[in-house]
Design a protein around this motif. Structure first.
Motif, PDB file in Angstrom:
ATOM      1  N   LYS A  95       0.819  -1.218   0.000  1.00  0.00           N
ATOM      2  CA  LYS A  95       0.000   0.000   0.000  1.00  0.00           C
ATOM      3  C   LYS A  95       0.845   1.258   0.000  1.00  0.00           C
ATOM      4  N   LEU A  96       1.766   1.329   0.937  1.00  0.00           N
ATOM      5  CA  LEU A  96       2.513   2.571   1.107  1.00  0.00           C
ATOM      6  C   LEU A  96       3.396   2.832  -0.107  1.00  0.00           C
ATOM      7  N   ALA A  97       3.947   1.763  -0.650  1.00  0.00           N
ATOM      8  CA  ALA A  97       4.803   1.913  -1.821  1.00  0.00           C
ATOM      9  C   ALA A  97       3.976   2.288  -3.036  1.00  0.00           C
ATOM     10  N   GLN A  98       2.747   1.780  -3.074  1.00  0.00           N
ATOM     11  CA  GLN A  98       1.905   1.996  -4.241  1.00  0.00           C
ATOM     12  C   GLN A  98       1.349   3.403  -4.285  1.00  0.00           C
ATOM     13  N   GLY A  99       1.048   3.940  -3.117  1.00  0.00           N
ATOM     14  CA  GLY A  99       0.345   5.214  -3.123  1.00  0.00           C
ATOM     15  C   GLY A  99      -1.121   4.981  -3.380  1.00  0.00           C
ATOM     16  N   GLY A 100      -1.591   5.276  -4.568  1.00  0.00           N
ATOM     17  CA  GLY A 100      -3.014   5.226  -4.863  1.00  0.00           C
ATOM     18  C   GLY A 100      -3.623   3.858  -5.006  1.00  0.00           C
ATOM     19  N   SER A 101      -3.765   3.405  -6.210  1.00  0.00           N
ATOM     20  CA  SER A 101      -4.529   2.195  -6.500  1.00  0.00           C
ATOM     21  C   SER A 101      -4.031   0.976  -5.755  1.00  0.00           C
ATOM     22  N   GLU A 102      -5.004   0.133  -5.438  1.00  0.00           N
ATOM     23  CA  GLU A 102      -4.740  -1.115  -4.745  1.00  0.00           C
ATOM     24  C   GLU A 102      -4.331  -2.167  -5.756  1.00  0.00           C
TER      25      GLU A 102
ATOM     26  N   HIS B  29     -17.503   4.661  -6.060  1.00  0.00           N
ATOM     27  CA  HIS B  29     -16.060   4.467  -5.960  1.00  0.00           C
ATOM     28  C   HIS B  29     -15.333   5.215  -7.077  1.00  0.00           C
ATOM     29  N   ASP B  30     -14.050   5.533  -6.805  1.00  0.00           N
ATOM     30  CA  ASP B  30     -13.300   6.289  -7.805  1.00  0.00           C
ATOM     31  C   ASP B  30     -12.282   5.428  -8.555  1.00  0.00           C
ATOM     32  N   LEU B  96     -10.226   4.947  -2.661  1.00  0.00           N
ATOM     33  CA  LEU B  96      -8.783   4.957  -2.528  1.00  0.00           C
ATOM     34  C   LEU B  96      -8.347   4.221  -1.264  1.00  0.00           C
ATOM     35  N   LEU B  97      -7.475   3.236  -1.413  1.00  0.00           N
ATOM     36  CA  LEU B  97      -6.881   2.478  -0.308  1.00  0.00           C
ATOM     37  C   LEU B  97      -7.900   1.741   0.545  1.00  0.00           C
ATOM     38  N   SER B  98      -9.035   1.403  -0.027  1.00  0.00           N
ATOM     39  CA  SER B  98     -10.049   0.606   0.679  1.00  0.00           C
ATOM     40  C   SER B  98     -10.206  -0.737  -0.013  1.00  0.00           C
ATOM     41  N   PRO B  99     -10.765  -1.742   0.701  1.00  0.00           N
ATOM     42  CA  PRO B  99     -10.906  -3.075   0.072  1.00  0.00           C
ATOM     43  C   PRO B  99     -11.734  -3.038  -1.199  1.00  0.00           C
ATOM     44  N   LEU B 100     -11.427  -3.956  -2.081  1.00  0.00           N
ATOM     45  CA  LEU B 100     -12.127  -4.043  -3.353  1.00  0.00           C
ATOM     46  C   LEU B 100     -13.489  -4.713  -3.202  1.00  0.00           C
ATOM     47  N   HIS B 101     -14.423  -4.237  -4.019  1.00  0.00           N
ATOM     48  CA  HIS B 101     -15.720  -4.886  -4.169  1.00  0.00           C
ATOM     49  C   HIS B 101     -15.746  -5.494  -5.569  1.00  0.00           C
TER      50      HIS B 101
END
Lengths: 116, 111
Positions: A95-102, B29-30, B96-101
């Motif tokens: 997460k921290l390395a990625q920044g935005g998208s999961e 979601h964005d 952003l930075l939340s679990p995926l649906h």
């Protein structure tokens, strides 16, 4: 190159007992870990997560344990119920390395069967 | 109400054809994603869009082209389909930075 490994393809437990699902990872950059549950013909649904700053996170019957030194996490379900029967995926991200998208990296999944 | 919906659920087609899979989310979601679950059951990310902009583009053949007309939609177009494209394709969305649906998947079979 499997960065997230779920080495046991299946587990069968009796209703009321504890289910322990294991997951190992190789990438030391991973700092966020999740478990997803999947029923047949449906998409995975989020179950529980843990950040690398913690070693335990609990939500009702579900607890996730993280051992960073061993690069290992486990999901405990207690007591197990027949409705818990599903495929469980372990996933990890940096997460921290990625920044935005999961950018989640998933394991192969493990089929849990809870017998009444 | 389905949060992340993708159509069609099943898609059977012949090699060489062009096909599209549509995805819509009503969660506000964005960020939206395409994942592929292959025959070995691994779920692997293909693309990610944030506010209609391509953020993640994994090593995917150029025959795969995602299109995001707006934040709520992310479609996947596949040209010149090959046997190896047979898989289950999952659309997903998140804040952003939340679990995926995830959506319920599209099972693509190329014959």
């Amino acid at each position: 190159d499997q960065q997230v490994k779920q080495n046991s393809p299946s587990l069968s437990v009796q209703e009321g007992r504890i289910s322990i699902l294991n997951c190992d990872y190789t990438n030391s950059m991973f700092d966020y870990f999740l478990w997803y549950k999947k029923y047949p013909a449906e998409g995975p649904t989020f179950l529980i997560s843990i950040s690398s700053i913690k070693d335990k996170n609990e939500d009702g019957r579900f607890t996730v344990f993280l051992n960073k030194s061993a690069k290992h996490l486990s999901l405990h379900i207690v007591p197990s119920q027949p409705g818990d029967s599903a495929v469980y995926f372990c996933a990890a991200s940096a997460k921290l390395a990625q920044g935005g998208s999961e950018k989640l990296v998933f394991g192969k999944g493990m089929k849990l069967t809870v017998n009444p | 109400d389905t949060a992340v919906s993708q159509t069609p659920k099943y898609l059977v087609t012949q090699m060489g054809n062009d096909k599209s899979i549509k995805c819509e989310q009503n969660l506000g979601h964005d960020t939206m994603y395409w994942y592929k679950q292959d025959s070995k059951k691994f779920l692997k990310i293909m693309f990610s869009y944030n506010n209609k902009e391509l953020i993640i583009n994994e090593t995917v053949p150029n025959r795969f082209s995602p299109k995001s007309p707006d934040k709520a939609h992310l479609n996947l177009h596949i040209n010149s389909l090959e046997l190896g494209d047979s898989a289950v394709y999952f659309c997903a969305s998140s804040l952003l930075l939340s679990p995926l649906h995830f959506g319920n998947g599209t099972r693509l079979t190329v014959t």
